[in-house]
Design a protein around this motif. Structure first.
Motif, PDB file in Angstrom:
ATOM      1  N   ASN A   1       0.811  -1.233   0.000  1.00 23.50           N
ATOM      2  CA  ASN A   1       0.000   0.000   0.000  1.00 23.50           C
ATOM      3  C   ASN A   1       0.842   1.280   0.000  1.00 23.50           C
ATOM      4  O   ASN A   1       0.559   2.246   0.713  1.00 23.50           O
ATOM      5  N   THR A   2       1.876   1.256  -0.840  1.00 22.68           N
ATOM      6  CA  THR A   2       2.614   2.475  -1.166  1.00 22.68           C
ATOM      7  C   THR A   2       2.454   2.732  -2.667  1.00 22.68           C
ATOM      8  O   THR A   2       2.030   1.837  -3.416  1.00 22.68           O
ATOM      9  N   PRO A   3       2.767   3.936  -3.148  1.00 22.93           N
ATOM     10  CA  PRO A   3       2.700   4.177  -4.602  1.00 22.93           C
ATOM     11  C   PRO A   3       3.658   3.252  -5.346  1.00 22.93           C
ATOM     12  O   PRO A   3       4.797   3.051  -4.922  1.00 22.93           O
ATOM     13  N   ILE A   4       3.189   2.689  -6.442  1.00 21.67           N
ATOM     14  CA  ILE A   4       4.021   1.793  -7.242  1.00 21.67           C
ATOM     15  C   ILE A   4       3.879   2.141  -8.721  1.00 21.67           C
ATOM     16  O   ILE A   4       2.956   2.866  -9.119  1.00 21.67           O
ATOM     17  N   ARG A   5       4.793   1.606  -9.498  1.00 24.78           N
ATOM     18  CA  ARG A   5       4.737   1.761 -10.946  1.00 24.78           C
ATOM     19  C   ARG A   5       4.296   0.438 -11.557  1.00 24.78           C
ATOM     20  O   ARG A   5       4.840  -0.625 -11.237  1.00 24.78           O
ATOM     21  N   ILE A   6       3.321   0.499 -12.452  1.00 25.44           N
ATOM     22  CA  ILE A   6       2.903  -0.671 -13.227  1.00 25.44           C
ATOM     23  C   ILE A   6       3.105  -0.326 -14.695  1.00 25.44           C
ATOM     24  O   ILE A   6       2.249   0.295 -15.334  1.00 25.44           O
ATOM     25  N   GLY A   7       4.286  -0.667 -15.218  1.00 29.42           N
ATOM     26  CA  GLY A   7       4.595  -0.330 -16.603  1.00 29.42           C
ATOM     27  C   GLY A   7       4.596   1.168 -16.810  1.00 29.42           C
ATOM     28  O   GLY A   7       5.378   1.909 -16.208  1.00 29.42           O
ATOM     29  N   ARG A   8       3.676   1.660 -17.621  1.00 26.82           N
ATOM     30  CA  ARG A   8       3.567   3.084 -17.919  1.00 26.82           C
ATOM     31  C   ARG A   8       2.776   3.843 -16.856  1.00 26.82           C
ATOM     32  O   ARG A   8       2.706   5.075 -16.911  1.00 26.82           O
ATOM     33  N   ALA A   9       2.182   3.131 -15.936  1.00 27.90           N
ATOM     34  CA  ALA A   9       1.226   3.751 -15.017  1.00 27.90           C
ATOM     35  C   ALA A   9       1.782   3.887 -13.611  1.00 27.90           C
ATOM     36  O   ALA A   9       2.581   3.065 -13.148  1.00 27.90           O
ATOM     37  N   ILE A  10       1.332   4.924 -12.911  1.00 30.49           N
ATOM     38  CA  ILE A  10       1.582   5.059 -11.485  1.00 30.49           C
ATOM     39  C   ILE A  10       0.286   4.723 -10.759  1.00 30.49           C
ATOM     40  O   ILE A  10      -0.801   5.127 -11.185  1.00 30.49           O
ATOM     41  N   VAL A  11       0.405   3.955  -9.689  1.00 37.56           N
ATOM     42  CA  VAL A  11      -0.767   3.439  -8.983  1.00 37.56           C
ATOM     43  C   VAL A  11      -0.638   3.741  -7.499  1.00 37.56           C
ATOM     44  O   VAL A  11       0.418   3.480  -6.899  1.00 37.56           O
ATOM     45  N   LEU A  12      -1.699   4.270  -6.913  1.00 36.76           N
ATOM     46  CA  LEU A  12      -1.741   4.544  -5.483  1.00 36.76           C
ATOM     47  C   LEU A  12      -2.700   3.586  -4.796  1.00 36.76           C
ATOM     48  O   LEU A  12      -3.678   3.130  -5.414  1.00 36.76           O
ATOM     49  N   PRO A  13      -2.461   3.288  -3.525  1.00 30.69           N
ATOM     50  CA  PRO A  13      -3.429   2.462  -2.783  1.00 30.69           C
ATOM     51  C   PRO A  13      -4.778   3.172  -2.746  1.00 30.69           C
ATOM     52  O   PRO A  13      -4.841   4.386  -2.521  1.00 30.69           O
ATOM     53  N   GLY A  14      -5.841   2.421  -2.997  1.00 31.63           N
ATOM     54  CA  GLY A  14      -7.169   3.004  -3.019  1.00 31.63           C
ATOM     55  C   GLY A  14      -7.609   3.507  -4.373  1.00 31.63           C
ATOM     56  O   GLY A  14      -8.761   3.909  -4.541  1.00 31.63           O
ATOM     57  N   ASP A  15      -6.686   3.516  -5.370  1.00 35.95           N
ATOM     58  CA  ASP A  15      -7.129   3.778  -6.741  1.00 35.95           C
ATOM     59  C   ASP A  15      -8.188   2.755  -7.124  1.00 35.95           C
ATOM     60  O   ASP A  15      -8.270   1.668  -6.527  1.00 35.95           O
ATOM     61  N   VAL A  16      -8.945   3.075  -8.138  1.00 40.45           N
ATOM     62  CA  VAL A  16      -9.902   2.127  -8.694  1.00 40.45           C
ATOM     63  C   VAL A  16      -9.338   1.616 -10.015  1.00 40.45           C
ATOM     64  O   VAL A  16      -8.891   2.411 -10.844  1.00 40.45           O
ATOM     65  N   VAL A  17      -9.330   0.316 -10.201  1.00 41.54           N
ATOM     66  CA  VAL A  17      -8.817  -0.244 -11.439  1.00 41.54           C
ATOM     67  C   VAL A  17      -9.967  -0.689 -12.327  1.00 41.54           C
ATOM     68  O   VAL A  17     -10.960  -1.260 -11.852  1.00 41.54           O
ATOM     69  N   LEU A  18      -9.849  -0.380 -13.604  1.00 43.15           N
ATOM     70  CA  LEU A  18     -10.712  -0.931 -14.647  1.00 43.15           C
ATOM     71  C   LEU A  18      -9.828  -1.802 -15.518  1.00 43.15           C
ATOM     72  O   LEU A  18      -8.900  -1.310 -16.167  1.00 43.15           O
ATOM     73  N   ALA A  19     -10.065  -3.113 -15.484  1.00 42.99           N
ATOM     74  CA  ALA A  19      -9.232  -4.069 -16.213  1.00 42.99           C
ATOM     75  C   ALA A  19     -10.083  -4.809 -17.237  1.00 42.99           C
ATOM     76  O   ALA A  19     -11.084  -5.430 -16.884  1.00 42.99           O
ATOM     77  N   LYS A  20      -9.658  -4.730 -18.490  1.00 48.84           N
ATOM     78  CA  LYS A  20     -10.332  -5.418 -19.589  1.00 48.84           C
ATOM     79  C   LYS A  20      -9.271  -6.063 -20.470  1.00 48.84           C
ATOM     80  O   LYS A  20      -8.066  -5.873 -20.247  1.00 48.84           O
ATOM     81  N   LYS A  21      -9.715  -6.801 -21.473  1.00 47.91           N
ATOM     82  CA  LYS A  21      -8.742  -7.429 -22.369  1.00 47.91           C
ATOM     83  C   LYS A  21      -7.961  -6.387 -23.168  1.00 47.91           C
ATOM     84  O   LYS A  21      -6.911  -6.678 -23.725  1.00 47.91           O
ATOM     85  N   TYR A  22      -8.468  -5.157 -23.191  1.00 43.59           N
ATOM     86  CA  TYR A  22      -7.824  -4.090 -23.943  1.00 43.59           C
ATOM     87  C   TYR A  22      -6.777  -3.341 -23.115  1.00 43.59           C
ATOM     88  O   TYR A  22      -6.055  -2.496 -23.638  1.00 43.59           O
ATOM     89  N   GLY A  23      -6.693  -3.626 -21.812  1.00 46.40           N
ATOM     90  CA  GLY A  23      -5.718  -2.956 -20.973  1.00 46.40           C
ATOM     91  C   GLY A  23      -6.251  -2.697 -19.577  1.00 46.40           C
ATOM     92  O   GLY A  23      -7.336  -3.169 -19.215  1.00 46.40           O
ATOM     93  N   THR A  24      -5.466  -1.967 -18.799  1.00 46.61           N
ATOM     94  CA  THR A  24      -5.873  -1.595 -17.448  1.00 46.61           C
ATOM     95  C   THR A  24      -5.718  -0.091 -17.276  1.00 46.61           C
ATOM     96  O   THR A  24      -4.744   0.507 -17.745  1.00 46.61           O
ATOM     97  N   ILE A  25      -6.689   0.503 -16.577  1.00 49.53           N
ATOM     98  CA  ILE A  25      -6.629   1.928 -16.232  1.00 49.53           C
ATOM     99  C   ILE A  25      -6.765   2.037 -14.726  1.00 49.53           C
ATOM    100  O   ILE A  25      -7.644   1.399 -14.133  1.00 49.53           O
ATOM    101  N   PHE A  26      -5.878   2.837 -14.127  1.00 54.72           N
ATOM    102  CA  PHE A  26      -5.889   3.043 -12.678  1.00 54.72           C
ATOM    103  C   PHE A  26      -6.405   4.449 -12.406  1.00 54.72           C
ATOM    104  O   PHE A  26      -5.759   5.436 -12.767  1.00 54.72           O
ATOM    105  N   ILE A  27      -7.562   4.536 -11.767  1.00 59.88           N
ATOM    106  CA  ILE A  27      -8.303   5.784 -11.645  1.00 59.88           C
ATOM    107  C   ILE A  27      -8.185   6.326 -10.222  1.00 59.88           C
ATOM    108  O   ILE A  27      -8.537   5.622  -9.265  1.00 59.88           O
TER     109      ILE A  27
END
Length: 310
Positions: A209-235
């Protein structure tokens, strides 16, 4: 270049300082990461985006979500090129992050000792620790730095535990093993960079639960993820509800525009630019007589349209 190097060094020192104190930030520290969120929070401090918003998010396209975030100045929230266990699956949830790094004996000893003081399970590997904190609606998101062979963060045993706790799957910038067994867990799915029969070696957990990098994306704890076959978005949590409504309205506008173009009532130029007053009135009349069920309430739609310029 020098400024970037100095900043990287400062961040590394900060991460090690936090690590020396705990595996996870305190609730107050997580609140500081996510201070723009003004709603309910989970006991660990993460934003608790409502289940109803998570459900509506499943119907939002990658492009719609990406467009809203870009317009808000969030340019680094998408990652693609995933392998999935089940390709026609959509997953949304509240993010629990985990950071893995290559093993280093002195740091690994510190991590284990810190975990012991915090009451974390000492049997088995530390890769079970993020699973222990999962609640229903959480998605386990881990930076495994893209390691595939000997970088498998879970197998089917841990996969069953993950689904039992969260009723969700995982997003790993890394790999998994026992894919055949994982595929038999009804409702579970994994977004991953690869799969391998090997078990995890020469890598270690350092933070939860610290900020991390997922490839091109930065992700924070408590973000909302939308994951589909077309990719993932961290909101970011504070944008989730607005993103859903904006994307739903965009989808309605597109549906209306496609219909009128097929009918030949308007030209592409008229639909692709700012709408005339006549088109606006036509759209409102179409919405008021929408043949199906609107994804939002009529009040939500009316309030949104009052504040927007076509």
């Amino acid at each position: 270049m020098l400024k970037k190097t100095m900043l990287a060094g400062m961040l590394a020192c900060w991460a090690l300082t936090c690590q020396a104190q705990s595996i996870s930030p305190t609730p107050d520290q997580i609140k500081a990461y996510t201070s723009a969120w003004k709603g309910e929070r989970l006991p660990d401090g993460r934003p608790k985006v409502p289940d109803a918003v998570l459900a509506r998010l499943k119907n939002i396209s990658m492009e719609e979500a990406w467009g809203v975030l870009r317009n808000k100045g969030y340019h680094n929230q998408f990652e693609g090129d995933w392998q999935l266990i089940h390709t026609d699956s959509t997953m949304t949830g509240r993010v629990v992050t985990a950071q893995y790094v290559p093993s280093r004996p002195d740091l690994q000893e510190l991590v284990k000792e810190t975990g012991k003081k915090e009451g974390r399970v000492q049997t088995g590997g530390t890769n079970s620790w993020p699973i222990d904190v999962l609640k229903e609606g959480d998605v386990y998101v881990a930076d495994g730095y893209g390691k595939v062979a000997d970088g498998t963060l879970i197998g089917d045993n841990l996969g069953n535990s993950i689904y039992a706790k969260s009723k969700r799957g995982v997003v790993f910038y890394g790999s998994v093993r026992d894919v055949e067994g994982l595929s038999e867990i009804k409702g579970f799915n994994a977004w991953m960079k690869g799969q391998d029969p090997s078990y995890i070696q020469q890598m270690m957990l350092v933070n939860i639960n610290t900020p991390i990098r997922i490839g091109r994306a930065i992700v924070l704890p408590g973000d909302v993820v939308l994951a589909k076959k077309y990719g993932t978005i961290f909101i970011p949590a504070h944008l989730a509800e607005e993103l859903v409504l904006t994307s739903e309205v965009t989808a309605l506008r597109d549906e209306f525009g496609h219909l009128r173009l097929k009918e030949g009532k308007y030209t592409p130029g008229e639909i692709d630019t700012k709408w005339s007053e006549a088109i606006q009135k036509d759209f409102l009349n179409w919405v008021n007589n929408y043949p199906g069920k609107l994804p939002m309430t009529k009040k939500e739609l009316d309030d949104y349209l009052k504040e927007r310029n076509y």
